[in-house]
Structures are given as C-alpha cells and as structure tokens.
Design an enzyme around this catalytic site. Structure first.
Site, short mmCIF file in Angstrom:
data_model
loop_
_atom_site.label_atom_id
_atom_site.label_comp_id
_atom_site.label_asym_id
_atom_site.label_seq_id
_atom_site.Cartn_x
_atom_site.Cartn_y
_atom_site.Cartn_z
N ARG A 85 38.29 35.34 30.91
CA ARG A 85 39.37 35.26 31.90
C ARG A 85 40.16 33.98 31.64
NH1 ARG A 85 39.27 36.11 38.41
NH2 ARG A 85 41.53 36.08 38.65
N ARG A 97 41.92 41.96 35.53
CA ARG A 97 41.08 40.86 35.06
C ARG A 97 39.80 41.38 34.43
NH1 ARG A 97 40.93 40.63 41.11
NH2 ARG A 97 43.10 40.49 40.67
N ASP A 100 35.98 38.60 37.71
CA ASP A 100 36.32 37.76 38.85
C ASP A 100 35.01 37.49 39.58
OD1 ASP A 100 37.95 36.40 40.71
OD2 ASP A 100 38.06 38.15 42.00
N ASP A 102 33.75 35.61 42.98
CA ASP A 102 34.13 34.94 44.23
C ASP A 102 32.88 34.50 44.98
OD1 ASP A 102 36.90 35.32 43.95
OD2 ASP A 102 36.82 37.27 44.93
#
Length: 160
Positions: A85, A97, A100, A102
């Site tokens: 990324r 993407r 990811d 989080d």
C-alpha cells in the site's frame, strides 16, 4: 509490569489476491504482536464511500498487546507499506487498496490525536466492520457510546 490491552483490528482488501492479502497481513501482525486471539470469517462486501468494480474482502482480528496505541499505529502502517500500500485514504476520499488495517478498539480507551482516533470514528456506521467484529466480540463495549458491538450492529441493520 506493563498493562496488556485487547485490541481489535479491521482488515480489508480489494486488489490482487484478496484472501492472500488478508492472510499475509494477519501473519505480519502476529509476528509483531504475538498470536492472534480471535479471527472472524472473511466476508465479501461492496466498496464503502466510493465506486469500484472490485469487491472487498474484510475481517476482524483480535490481539493482546502491551504496545501503546502510537506504537500499534506504526506497526499497522508499516505492514500496509510492506504489503504494497503506497497511499492512505484521506479527507473522506477512498480508493481501491491492496490492504487496509484499521485500529477499531484498544481496550476500553478513547484516544483522539491528530494522527489517531480510537475507537475508529466510523466503525458504528459500517456493516463490513460490525458484522465480523460482532462475530468475535459481540459483548465488547464501544467506549464512547457505551453500547455493545452486538447492539450497534442491531441498530445499524435496523436503519438499513
């Protein structure tokens, strides 16, 4: 003695070999944080906040860690870069993407800095976060709303 925190991380990918991307991210997280204590099923979802022909594969994982929230952010960003990324979404503009990661919850803490907000500020609006999170932690409490993850999911599905 350093306090250990239960953390929940949301993972998503819609580029390349999505299952491999999630598997590699979990492996890298385990190298940095220790054994994953829980992992939801992988779920396929539509993009959220933007249009794309590429569907997402999402999951939520849990770890116990002594790392600080800032250290954890550095680890997750480093893994994202390692897996390919190159840019982060920002300003409400989202895009495809490869991975990811989080930080959804960090124990029962609420954190708000320029670089980091925990709990994740949009998690209660995203079924692709709440469905897998409820699978592994339905009774966990959202620190700012005081509601369980299961309750937040129920309220979200009632709105839809």
């Amino acid at each position: 003695m350093t306090e250990r925190h239960i953390i929940y991380l949301g993972l998503g990918t819609n580029n390349g070999d999505r299952e491999e991307n999630l598997t590699r991210a979990i492996e890298e997280l385990s190298l940095a944080l220790g054994s994953c204590t829980a992992r939801s099923a992988f779920i396929e979802t539509e993009p959220w906040g933007f249009s794309s022909d590429n569907r997402f594969l999402n999951c939520v994982v849990a770890f116990e860690t002594e790392k600080s929230p800032t250290e954890l952010l550095g680890i997750t960003e480093g893994i994202e870069r390692k897996l390919g990324r190159t840019t982060k979404s920002g300003g409400g503009i989202y895009h495809d993407r490869i991975i990811d990661i989080d930080i959804l919850l960090y124990g029962n803490e609420s954190i708000s800095t320029e670089r980091l907000t925990i709990p994740h500020p949009l998690m209660h609006k995203r079924d692709f976060v709440l469905v897998p999170l409820a699978e592994i932690a339905a009774a966990a409490t959202h620190p700012t709303t005081g509601k369980s993850i299961g309750r937040l999911l129920h309220e979200l599905t009632d709105e839809q």
